[in-house]
Design a protein around this motif. Structure first.
Motif, mmCIF file in Angstrom:
data_model
loop_
_atom_site.group_PDB
_atom_site.id
_atom_site.type_symbol
_atom_site.label_atom_id
_atom_site.label_comp_id
_atom_site.label_asym_id
_atom_site.label_seq_id
_atom_site.Cartn_x
_atom_site.Cartn_y
_atom_site.Cartn_z
ATOM 1 N N ARG A 1 48.314 45.158 47.980
ATOM 2 C CA ARG A 1 49.063 44.247 47.090
ATOM 3 C C ARG A 1 48.082 43.687 46.076
ATOM 4 N N TRP A 2 48.604 43.439 44.892
ATOM 5 C CA TRP A 2 47.815 42.814 43.828
ATOM 6 C C TRP A 2 48.518 41.519 43.425
ATOM 7 N N GLN B 1 40.298 41.100 51.349
ATOM 8 C CA GLN B 1 40.663 40.286 50.197
ATOM 9 C C GLN B 1 39.623 40.552 49.121
ATOM 10 N N THR B 2 40.102 40.892 47.930
ATOM 11 C CA THR B 2 39.220 40.979 46.771
ATOM 12 C C THR B 2 39.459 39.706 45.983
ATOM 13 N N LEU B 3 38.403 38.928 45.808
ATOM 14 C CA LEU B 3 38.501 37.596 45.225
ATOM 15 C C LEU B 3 37.691 37.527 43.932
ATOM 16 N N ASN B 4 38.155 36.669 43.013
ATOM 17 C CA ASN B 4 37.355 36.429 41.804
ATOM 18 C C ASN B 4 36.473 35.196 42.007
ATOM 19 N N GLN B 5 35.808 34.787 40.943
ATOM 20 C CA GLN B 5 34.860 33.664 40.999
ATOM 21 C C GLN B 5 35.538 32.338 41.340
ATOM 22 N N ASN C 1 37.906 32.193 43.663
ATOM 23 C CA ASN C 1 38.495 32.488 44.974
ATOM 24 C C ASN C 1 39.983 32.793 44.908
ATOM 25 N N ASP C 2 40.460 33.239 43.735
ATOM 26 C CA ASP C 2 41.829 33.737 43.622
ATOM 27 C C ASP C 2 41.875 35.133 44.232
ATOM 28 N N VAL C 3 42.908 35.412 45.031
ATOM 29 C CA VAL C 3 43.058 36.736 45.635
ATOM 30 C C VAL C 3 43.653 37.683 44.599
ATOM 31 N N LEU C 4 42.898 38.738 44.272
ATOM 32 C CA LEU C 4 43.328 39.729 43.291
ATOM 33 C C LEU C 4 43.882 40.983 43.952
ATOM 34 N N LEU C 5 43.386 41.269 45.147
ATOM 35 C CA LEU C 5 43.847 42.419 45.916
ATOM 36 C C LEU C 5 43.845 42.008 47.372
ATOM 37 N N LEU C 6 44.887 42.416 48.074
ATOM 38 C CA LEU C 6 44.994 42.159 49.504
ATOM 39 C C LEU C 6 45.412 43.477 50.143
#
Length: 149
Positions: A86-87, A123-127, A129-134
């Protein structure tokens, strides 16, 4: 390299940071996902959902794969058997992303005692800590006793 004996439920792995540049986002999109919200900054601003340029979800996934291989070095490689992705938020130019992996299941093979299916959540997170990919992924992991033919 990690073998099955080295992995436990609840283990976590965290990658290094990777910066998603505007140039790289456009290059990937032109090659693999040529939609205006990935390739044209002006047209992307008018998009009803993205309201600005965003990386392809597949680009975010490809970088996630790279970061997995670096922070989760499984013997014989990350041999996938299943994944769901999921994105929840778009990846933007200049986002500094990293991945966090948690082992959630280890299921020994019923027929091959030298391996198991390991399930992990990423979890792919940005700077921010927003989840961009799960994603939830299942891979084959071998014991130290495994002997390749």
């Amino acid at each position: 390299m990690l073998y099955l004996e080295d992995i436990k439920l609840g283990d976590c792995f965290i990658s290094r940071e990777y910066e998603m540049t505007l140039e790289e986002i456009k290059q990937f999109a032109h090659a693999y996902d040529p939609q205006i919200f990935h390739t044209d900054e002006d047209q992307a601003k008018a998009h009803p959902i993205f309201q600005g340029i965003a990386a392809s979800g597949w680009h975010t996934s490809a970088v996630t794969m790279r970061l997995w291989t670096e922070c989760f070095p499984v013997a014989y490689g990350l041999i996938g058997s299943e994944s769901s992705i999921r994105w929840p938020r778009p990846t933007r130019p200049n986002d500094k992303i990293h991945v966090e992996v948690e082992i959630i299941a280890i299921t020994p093979s019923k027929t091959k005692t030298d391996r198991a299916i390991v399930t992990y959540v990423t979890q792919t997170l940005n700077q921010n800590n927003d989840v961009l990919l799960l994603s939830t992924t299942k891979i084959v992991v071998f014991k130290k006793e495994f002997k390749a033919a």
